[in-house]
Design a protein around this motif. Structure first.
Motif, mmCIF file in Angstrom:
data_model
loop_
_atom_site.group_PDB
_atom_site.id
_atom_site.type_symbol
_atom_site.label_atom_id
_atom_site.label_comp_id
_atom_site.label_asym_id
_atom_site.label_seq_id
_atom_site.Cartn_x
_atom_site.Cartn_y
_atom_site.Cartn_z
ATOM 1 N N GLN A 93 3.513 4.219 -20.531
ATOM 2 C CA GLN A 93 3.103 5.455 -19.857
ATOM 3 C C GLN A 93 1.943 5.213 -18.878
ATOM 4 O OE1 GLN A 93 4.676 8.592 -20.035
ATOM 5 N NE2 GLN A 93 6.189 7.191 -20.908
ATOM 6 N N VAL A 94 1.995 4.066 -18.190
ATOM 7 C CA VAL A 94 1.004 3.707 -17.187
ATOM 8 C C VAL A 94 1.589 4.062 -15.829
ATOM 9 C CG1 VAL A 94 -0.203 1.755 -16.113
ATOM 10 C CG2 VAL A 94 0.103 1.823 -18.581
ATOM 11 N N ASN A 95 0.768 4.636 -14.975
ATOM 12 C CA ASN A 95 1.236 4.936 -13.634
ATOM 13 C C ASN A 95 1.574 3.614 -12.933
ATOM 14 O OD1 ASN A 95 1.250 5.511 -10.736
ATOM 15 N ND2 ASN A 95 0.531 7.536 -11.351
ATOM 16 N N LEU A 96 2.764 3.538 -12.365
ATOM 17 C CA LEU A 96 3.207 2.292 -11.737
ATOM 18 C C LEU A 96 2.395 1.930 -10.500
ATOM 19 C CD1 LEU A 96 7.078 2.429 -12.173
ATOM 20 C CD2 LEU A 96 5.400 1.111 -13.456
ATOM 21 N N GLY A 97 1.637 2.872 -9.983
ATOM 22 C CA GLY A 97 0.730 2.548 -8.883
ATOM 23 C C GLY A 97 -0.257 1.467 -9.275
ATOM 24 N N TYR A 98 -0.712 1.504 -10.528
ATOM 25 C CA TYR A 98 -1.633 0.468 -11.007
ATOM 26 C C TYR A 98 -0.940 -0.891 -11.099
ATOM 27 C CZ TYR A 98 -4.773 4.270 -12.259
ATOM 28 O OH TYR A 98 -5.592 5.363 -12.222
ATOM 29 N N VAL A 99 0.300 -0.879 -11.484
ATOM 30 C CA VAL A 99 1.054 -2.132 -11.586
ATOM 31 C C VAL A 99 1.245 -2.736 -10.202
ATOM 32 C CG1 VAL A 99 3.242 -3.179 -12.277
ATOM 33 C CG2 VAL A 99 2.231 -1.372 -13.682
ATOM 34 N N TYR A 100 1.581 -1.897 -9.225
ATOM 35 C CA TYR A 100 1.878 -2.381 -7.880
ATOM 36 C C TYR A 100 0.636 -2.618 -7.027
ATOM 37 C CZ TYR A 100 6.635 -1.075 -9.146
ATOM 38 O OH TYR A 100 7.850 -0.971 -9.778
ATOM 39 N N LEU A 101 -0.542 -2.319 -7.541
ATOM 40 C CA LEU A 101 -1.781 -2.607 -6.803
ATOM 41 C C LEU A 101 -1.923 -4.084 -6.478
ATOM 42 C CD1 LEU A 101 -4.643 -0.446 -8.354
ATOM 43 C CD2 LEU A 101 -3.967 -0.569 -5.970
ATOM 44 N N THR A 159 0.835 -1.204 0.000
ATOM 45 C CA THR A 159 0.000 0.000 0.000
ATOM 46 C C THR A 159 0.870 1.255 0.000
ATOM 47 O OG1 THR A 159 -1.771 -1.170 1.139
ATOM 48 C CG2 THR A 159 -1.831 1.239 1.228
ATOM 49 N N TRP A 160 1.938 1.240 0.796
ATOM 50 C CA TRP A 160 2.860 2.378 0.805
ATOM 51 C C TRP A 160 3.464 2.587 -0.577
ATOM 52 C CZ3 TRP A 160 8.066 2.653 -0.267
ATOM 53 C CH2 TRP A 160 8.677 3.890 -0.001
ATOM 54 N N LEU A 161 3.885 1.493 -1.219
ATOM 55 C CA LEU A 161 4.483 1.583 -2.545
ATOM 56 C C LEU A 161 3.487 2.132 -3.562
ATOM 57 C CD1 LEU A 161 7.027 0.983 -4.239
ATOM 58 C CD2 LEU A 161 6.064 -1.275 -4.681
ATOM 59 N N VAL A 162 2.261 1.647 -3.523
ATOM 60 C CA VAL A 162 1.224 2.115 -4.446
ATOM 61 C C VAL A 162 0.957 3.607 -4.237
ATOM 62 C CG1 VAL A 162 -1.242 1.944 -5.009
ATOM 63 C CG2 VAL A 162 0.112 -0.127 -4.756
ATOM 64 N N CYS A 163 0.794 4.004 -2.980
ATOM 65 C CA CYS A 163 0.500 5.415 -2.683
ATOM 66 C C CYS A 163 1.631 6.334 -3.134
ATOM 67 C CB CYS A 163 0.235 5.597 -1.191
ATOM 68 S SG CYS A 163 -1.312 4.874 -0.647
ATOM 69 N N THR A 164 2.868 5.929 -2.890
ATOM 70 C CA THR A 164 3.990 6.788 -3.301
ATOM 71 C C THR A 164 4.112 6.859 -4.817
ATOM 72 O OG1 THR A 164 5.573 4.962 -3.072
ATOM 73 C CG2 THR A 164 5.323 6.448 -1.184
ATOM 74 N N ARG A 165 3.822 5.772 -5.519
ATOM 75 C CA ARG A 165 3.884 5.803 -6.985
ATOM 76 C C ARG A 165 2.810 6.740 -7.539
ATOM 77 N NH1 ARG A 165 8.813 4.557 -6.647
ATOM 78 N NH2 ARG A 165 8.179 4.883 -4.528
ATOM 79 N N PHE A 166 1.610 6.697 -6.957
ATOM 80 C CA PHE A 166 0.562 7.608 -7.412
ATOM 81 C C PHE A 166 0.898 9.052 -7.046
ATOM 82 C CE2 PHE A 166 -2.555 3.945 -7.513
ATOM 83 C CZ PHE A 166 -2.782 4.023 -8.876
#
Length: 160
Positions: free
Chosen positions: A122-130, A105-112
């Motif tokens: 060109q996809v936000n990595l937050g989606y990948v790390y979800l 969750t921390w990783l996703v939030c920081t990527r977003f």
């Protein structure tokens, strides 16, 4: 509820694997047959592999068929075997919550928050790390459910 989660997860894994196979096949065709490699296929394959790997690990944990060395379990009495299995489930649960859910969750939030995007897609990595917190929640759920089933089975065997 468990059957619905199992079926949904299994179907999701089949779909992701199908997309992964098509993606890699297109990568090979475009590179070697058409001599014009596709720019996005390599990155997409990596992202799909992350999702398949983590969701597959949660699914296998739910089936209780993950990789394990059970030499010790085979030699223990039923009571000690039950306690050791509960201890192992507790360790898996702690890992799933601490590393996958909290850390993911921390990783996703920081990527977003930082708006980090992948190079080709060109996809936000937050989606990948979800997939990290998602697989963590699934693993934790499966671990609790498996612990309950183990306890019920153990109590039934000791009552007889």
């Amino acid at each position: 509820m468990r059957k619905l989660i199992d079926k949904t997860l299994a179907n999701t894994l089949v779909a992701l694997m199908g997309i992964l196979v098509i993606d890699v096949l297109w990568q090979v065709i475009s590179r070697y047959i058409m001599s014009s490699p596709s720019m996005f296929t390599d990155e997409l394959a990596g992202f799909l592999l992350i999702w398949v790997g983590l969701l597959g690990a949660a699914y296998v944990a739910g089936l209780n068929e993950h990789l394990a060395i059970d030499i010790l379990l085979q030699r223990l009495s039923p009571s000690k075997k039950y306690k050791l299995q509960l201890f192992i489930f507790a360790l898996i649960f702690i890992f799933a919550i601490a590393v996958l859910v909290v850390g993911g969750t921390w990783l996703v939030c920081t990527r977003f928050y930082l708006n980090v995007t992948s190079a080709a897609l060109q996809v936000n990595l937050g989606y990948v790390y979800l997939v990290l917190p998602l697989s963590g929640v699934l693993t934790a759920y499966y671990t609790v459910d498996n612990s309950i089933k183990l306890t019920q089975t153990y109590k039934q065997s000791t009552d007889n």
